[in-house]
Design a protein around this motif. Structure first.
Motif, short mmCIF file in Angstrom:
data_model
loop_
_atom_site.label_atom_id
_atom_site.label_comp_id
_atom_site.label_asym_id
_atom_site.label_seq_id
_atom_site.Cartn_x
_atom_site.Cartn_y
_atom_site.Cartn_z
N THR A 124 1.25 -5.52 1.29
CA THR A 124 0.35 -5.83 2.41
C THR A 124 -0.66 -6.92 2.07
O THR A 124 -1.72 -7.00 2.68
N GLY A 125 -0.35 -7.75 1.08
CA GLY A 125 -1.20 -8.89 0.80
C GLY A 125 -2.45 -8.52 0.03
O GLY A 125 -2.58 -7.42 -0.51
N ILE A 126 -3.40 -9.45 -0.01
CA ILE A 126 -4.59 -9.26 -0.84
C ILE A 126 -5.88 -9.22 -0.04
O ILE A 126 -6.97 -9.18 -0.61
N ASP A 127 -5.80 -9.23 1.29
CA ASP A 127 -6.99 -9.02 2.10
C ASP A 127 -7.34 -7.52 2.12
O ASP A 127 -6.50 -6.67 1.82
N PRO A 128 -8.58 -7.16 2.48
CA PRO A 128 -8.94 -5.74 2.56
C PRO A 128 -8.04 -4.98 3.54
O PRO A 128 -7.65 -5.53 4.58
N PRO A 129 -7.70 -3.73 3.25
CA PRO A 129 -6.83 -2.95 4.14
C PRO A 129 -7.35 -2.86 5.57
O PRO A 129 -6.56 -2.75 6.51
N ARG A 130 -8.67 -2.93 5.76
CA ARG A 130 -9.21 -2.80 7.11
C ARG A 130 -8.75 -3.93 8.03
O ARG A 130 -8.78 -3.79 9.26
N THR A 131 -8.32 -5.06 7.47
CA THR A 131 -7.93 -6.20 8.29
C THR A 131 -6.62 -5.95 9.03
O THR A 131 -6.37 -6.59 10.06
N TRP A 132 -5.77 -5.06 8.51
CA TRP A 132 -4.48 -4.82 9.14
C TRP A 132 -4.27 -3.37 9.58
O TRP A 132 -3.29 -3.04 10.24
N ARG A 133 -5.21 -2.49 9.22
CA ARG A 133 -4.99 -1.06 9.44
C ARG A 133 -4.86 -0.71 10.92
O ARG A 133 -4.01 0.11 11.30
N GLU A 134 -5.68 -1.29 11.78
CA GLU A 134 -5.62 -0.95 13.21
C GLU A 134 -4.27 -1.33 13.80
O GLU A 134 -3.67 -0.56 14.56
N ALA A 135 -3.78 -2.52 13.46
CA ALA A 135 -2.47 -2.95 13.96
C ALA A 135 -1.36 -2.02 13.45
O ALA A 135 -0.43 -1.69 14.19
N TYR A 136 -1.49 -1.59 12.20
CA TYR A 136 -0.51 -0.67 11.63
C TYR A 136 -0.49 0.64 12.42
O TYR A 136 0.60 1.16 12.76
N GLU A 137 -1.66 1.21 12.71
CA GLU A 137 -1.72 2.48 13.43
C GLU A 137 -1.11 2.35 14.82
O GLU A 137 -0.40 3.25 15.29
N GLU A 138 -1.38 1.24 15.50
CA GLU A 138 -0.80 1.03 16.82
C GLU A 138 0.73 0.93 16.73
O GLU A 138 1.45 1.52 17.55
N ASN A 139 1.22 0.18 15.75
CA ASN A 139 2.67 0.05 15.58
C ASN A 139 3.31 1.39 15.22
O ASN A 139 4.41 1.70 15.68
N PHE A 140 2.61 2.18 14.41
CA PHE A 140 3.12 3.49 14.02
C PHE A 140 3.31 4.38 15.24
O PHE A 140 4.38 5.00 15.41
N GLN A 141 2.31 4.46 16.08
CA GLN A 141 2.40 5.33 17.25
C GLN A 141 3.52 4.88 18.19
O GLN A 141 4.26 5.70 18.74
N GLU A 142 3.66 3.56 18.35
CA GLU A 142 4.72 3.05 19.22
C GLU A 142 6.10 3.36 18.65
O GLU A 142 7.00 3.79 19.37
N ARG A 143 6.28 3.15 17.35
CA ARG A 143 7.57 3.38 16.72
C ARG A 143 7.94 4.86 16.71
O ARG A 143 9.11 5.22 16.81
#
Length: 283
Positions: A124-143
């Motif tokens: 998941t790269g080297i930026d802080p996890p908070r930068t992608w976590r919201e998008a991940y949660e949305e994708n998780f619920q949809e999948r």
């Protein structure tokens, strides 16, 4: 070494780690995801058996390894060094998946002279996890779709051992491009309890340290060739990896279509081809 029998690794503080080796060729040490999970690289090892000597291990407190801490970044890096010494390797290729990709990257930055190449799989790269976590949660619920209700029900209450396995299998099913239940059940064989203490401790460290300017500068100076392998449909947004891909000086990237978080399971031929080509340059 070609034996597939498990062999013990003893760390400098006396913890015993499960490890095994198979295949023949370029030495590749595999770092599994989590934190708190265990080696699930059986299919990957089979794919590369004619190309690489593969060293697999369960991290401290996980899977078949001794369930004893402490659980921390520096401790896990030292355990990876113990695996290298056990394998008798002066130089190796590291291949890490998910959180294990972060582990392999950190070790490479600390010891570039010991690493001939890094295969960075679905990190998941080297930026802080908070930068992608919201998008991940949305994708998780949809999948998850219709499976989300049962997963949420299990999440909110104390679970039996059987329900714990069901809970994880349901969650892992979202890591595949299509209906992933069959793949997720395969991940759970054999089944070991998730080490949630390990997961919480190391993730807490990640939130404090990942994304620092120092880490970015160290990546810019990394002399080791890196292959990034992504599944196009990973629910962890692939743009999160750009922070790493745009920073490393010697990097190539392969994105596999219609594959999720474990691309070697859904696109084995394409994955094998990409990794074999990279390993050929690491000899």
């Amino acid at each position: 070494m070609t034996s597939s029998d498990p062999l013990p690794v003893e760390t400098d503080d006396g913890v015993r780690l499960w490890a095994a080796t198979s295949g023949s060729g370029v030495p590749v040490v595999l770092c599994h995801g989590g934190p708190g999970l265990w080696d699930m690289f059986g299919d990957l090892a089979d794919l590369l058996a004619d190309t690489a000597t593969l060293y697999r291990w369960d991290q401290r407190g996980c899977g078949r390894s001794e369930r004893r801490g402490p659980y921390a970044w520096e401790r896990t890096l030292a355990d990876l060094e113990a695996v290298r010494r056990w394998a008798g390797l002066e130089r190796m290729v590291l291949a890490g998946h998910s959180w294990g990709a972060q582990l392999a990257l950190r070790y490479t930055l600390d010891h570039p002279g010991r690493v001939g190449g890094l295969v960075y799989i679905a990190g998941t790269g080297i930026d802080p996890p908070r930068t992608w976590r919201e998008a991940y949660e949305e994708n998780f619920q949809e999948r998850m779709g219709v499976r989300l209700g049962r997963w949420a029900e299990l999440k909110e209450r104390e679970r039996s051992a059987g329900e714990e396995r069901e809970f994880c299998v349901l969650r892992w099913s979202a890591d595949f491009a299509d209906d992933g239940l069959a793949h997720a059940r395969r991940m759970a064989e054999p089944w070991f309890d998730v080490n949630f203490d390990c997961n919480a401790a190391i993730n807490a460290e990640d939130r404090l340290t990942w994304g620092s300017a120092e880490l970015r500068e160290r990546c810019r100076a990394c002399p080791v060739p890196v292959l990034i392998v992504d599944g196009e449909k990973d629910i962890r947004p692939r743009w999160s990896v750009n922070s790493l891909a745009e920073t490393l000086p010697r990097v190539s990237r392969v994105v596999l279509e219609n594959a999720g978080h474990l691309p070697w399971m859904e696109k084995p031929g394409e994955f094998r081809h990409a990794v074999r080509d990279f390993l050929a340059g690491c000899r």
